[in-house]
Design a protein around this motif. Structure first.
Motif, PDB file in Angstrom:
ATOM      1  N   SER A 182       8.212   4.583   1.250  1.00 20.08           N
ATOM      2  CA  SER A 182       8.801   5.777   1.856  1.00 20.08           C
ATOM      3  C   SER A 182      10.318   5.730   1.771  1.00 20.08           C
ATOM      4  O   SER A 182      10.924   4.657   1.751  1.00 20.08           O
ATOM      5  CB  SER A 182       8.374   5.921   3.321  1.00 20.08           C
ATOM      6  N   THR A 184       0.788  -1.241   0.000  1.00 22.09           N
ATOM      7  CA  THR A 184       0.000   0.000   0.000  1.00 22.09           C
ATOM      8  C   THR A 184       0.817   1.287   0.000  1.00 22.09           C
ATOM      9  O   THR A 184       0.277   2.353  -0.293  1.00 22.09           O
ATOM     10  CB  THR A 184      -0.929   0.028   1.223  1.00 22.09           C
ATOM     11  N   SER A 185       2.118   1.214   0.323  1.00 22.46           N
ATOM     12  CA  SER A 185       2.886   2.452   0.445  1.00 22.46           C
ATOM     13  C   SER A 185       4.385   2.252   0.235  1.00 22.46           C
ATOM     14  O   SER A 185       4.884   1.116   0.219  1.00 22.46           O
ATOM     15  CB  SER A 185       2.656   3.075   1.828  1.00 22.46           C
ATOM     16  N   ASN A 217      -5.643   1.606  -5.002  1.00 21.44           N
ATOM     17  CA  ASN A 217      -6.198   0.273  -4.767  1.00 21.44           C
ATOM     18  C   ASN A 217      -6.851  -0.217  -6.052  1.00 21.44           C
ATOM     19  O   ASN A 217      -7.985   0.131  -6.357  1.00 21.44           O
ATOM     20  CB  ASN A 217      -7.212   0.323  -3.624  1.00 21.44           C
ATOM     21  N   ASN A 266       6.953  10.178   1.113  1.00 20.29           N
ATOM     22  CA  ASN A 266       5.972   9.170   1.500  1.00 20.29           C
ATOM     23  C   ASN A 266       4.927   9.127   0.399  1.00 20.29           C
ATOM     24  O   ASN A 266       4.438  10.173  -0.045  1.00 20.29           O
ATOM     25  CB  ASN A 266       5.290   9.533   2.830  1.00 20.29           C
ATOM     26  N   THR A 283       1.494   6.661  -1.384  1.00 17.63           N
ATOM     27  CA  THR A 283       0.561   5.543  -1.276  1.00 17.63           C
ATOM     28  C   THR A 283       0.165   5.107  -2.678  1.00 17.63           C
ATOM     29  O   THR A 283       0.189   5.899  -3.634  1.00 17.63           O
ATOM     30  CB  THR A 283      -0.697   5.930  -0.480  1.00 17.63           C
TER      31      THR A 283
END
Length: 263
Positions: free
Chosen positions: A174, A171-172, A262, A257, A259
Motif C-alpha cells: 500500500s 500478501t499486500s 497466492n 492498496n 494484494t
C-alpha cells in the motif's frame, strides 16, 4: 561549493517548470530494491528552445549525463559540508544514502532529473516523503521559492505539507498519504471567471503535466484499488497516471492498496 550551486539550479528548474513526474519502485525477492522519483522536463526544453528562436548552435549545446551520490559528495567535500548552515548540513546527512541523476542534451531537447535510493528493506522507505523534502531544502534560493508560493504559480507547486508512506508484506502493498488536519484543496483553485492573463497562463502551463506511478514486484498482482491502473510484466508491474493538477489538489489520488496472488 560547485555541487550546491548545481543542485540549486536544478531544483529551481524543477519547481518552476511543467514536467512529467514518475515515481517508481522495483522490489527484489528478498525485499530490497530501488526507488526513483524522476522529473522529465523534455517538453520544457522543447518549449524553451522554440521561444528562444530555435535554440543555440550545436557548439553551444550542453550535454550532461551523470549520477551524484550524496555520500560520496559528503566525503569529497567534507570541509565545505561542515561549513554549511546547520539546516542544510543536517539535510545532507539525512539523505546521504540517496543519489541524484541528471541527463541533459540541449541539441536533442532532453532534460530529466531524478532522486533515488537503493534500499535494503521497506523500512528504508518509511520516511521517503521527508527525505525528498530534505533534498529540496538544499535549495540555496529558498527565499525566492517561498516568495513564489503566494503567486498563481505557487498554487501548483508540489504540496509540502503532506507525507506518504509504504507498507509491504508477503500478501499486500500500500501507498498511503497523510494530509494535515486543516488541508483545504480549494486554496489551489483559480477563479474560473478570472480575467487575469497570468492566472490563465499558469493554468495552461500545468494542465498537461502528470504524475506517473509504477511499482514492480517479484509476485503477481491479484487485485488493486486504482481504477485506471494497468498491469504488465506478467502482472508483476502496476502503472497508473494522474494529472498534476489533480495531485496538487488531492495528493491522496496516488494512494493504492493491492494484494498479491497466492502462488
Amino acid at each position: 561549493m560547485k555541487f550546491i550551486k548545481a543542485l540549486t539550479l536544478i531544483l529551481l528548474t524543477v519547481c518552476f517548470t511543467n514536467c512529467t513526474i514518475k515515481e517508481s519502485i522495483v522490489f527484489s525477492e528478498d525485499g530490497s530494491g530501488s526507488y526513483l522519483l524522476n522529473y522529465d522536463m523534455t517538453e520544457f526544453m522543447s518549449k524553451m528552445k522554440s521561444e528562444m528562436g530555435g535554440g543555440s548552435s550545436s557548439s553551444g549545446d550542453k550535454v550532461m549525463d551523470t549520477t551524484i551520490v550524496f555520500k560520496d559528495i559528503m566525503e569529497k567535500f567534507k570541509d565545505s559540508v561542515a561549513a554549511l548552515p546547520e539546516e542544510k548540513r543536517l539535510a545532507m546527512e539525512a539523505v546521504k544514502d540517496m543519489y541524484m541523476k541528471m541527463n541533459m542534451n540541449e541539441a536533442a531537447g532532453v532534460f530529466d532529473f531524478g532522486i533515488g535510493m537503493n534500499f535494503k528493506s521497506i523500512a528504508d522507505l518509511k520516511d521517503m516523503g521527508e527525505k525528498i523534502k530534505k533534498v529540496q531544502s538544499l535549495n540555496a534560493q529558498k527565499d525566492q521559492v517561498d516568495a513564489m508560493k503566494g503567486s498563481p504559480l505557487g498554487k501548483f507547486m508540489s504540496p509540502e505539507n503532506n507525507g506518504f508512506s509504504y507498507d509491504y508484506s508477503e500478501t499486500s502493498f500500500s501507498r498511503t498519504t497523510t494530509l494535515p488536519a486543516d488541508w483545504d484543496s480549494s486554496k489551489f483553485d483559480l477563479d474560473e471567471n478570472s480575467e487575469s492573463d497570468k492566472d490563465k497562463e499558469f493554468m495552461e502551463y500545468f494542465e498537461n503535466a502528470s504524475y506517473i506511478v509504477e511499482y514492480t514486484f517479484p509476485k503477481k498482482i491479484k487485485s488493486y484499488s486504482i481504477d485506471n491502473a494497468e498491469l504488465s510484466n506478467g502482472d508483476k508491474t502496476i502503472t497508473y497516471k494522474v494529472s498534476w493538477l489533480d495531485f496538487v489538489k488531492n495528493p491522496k489520488v496516488l494512494d493504492v492498496n493491492l494484494t498479491f496472488a497466492n502462488e
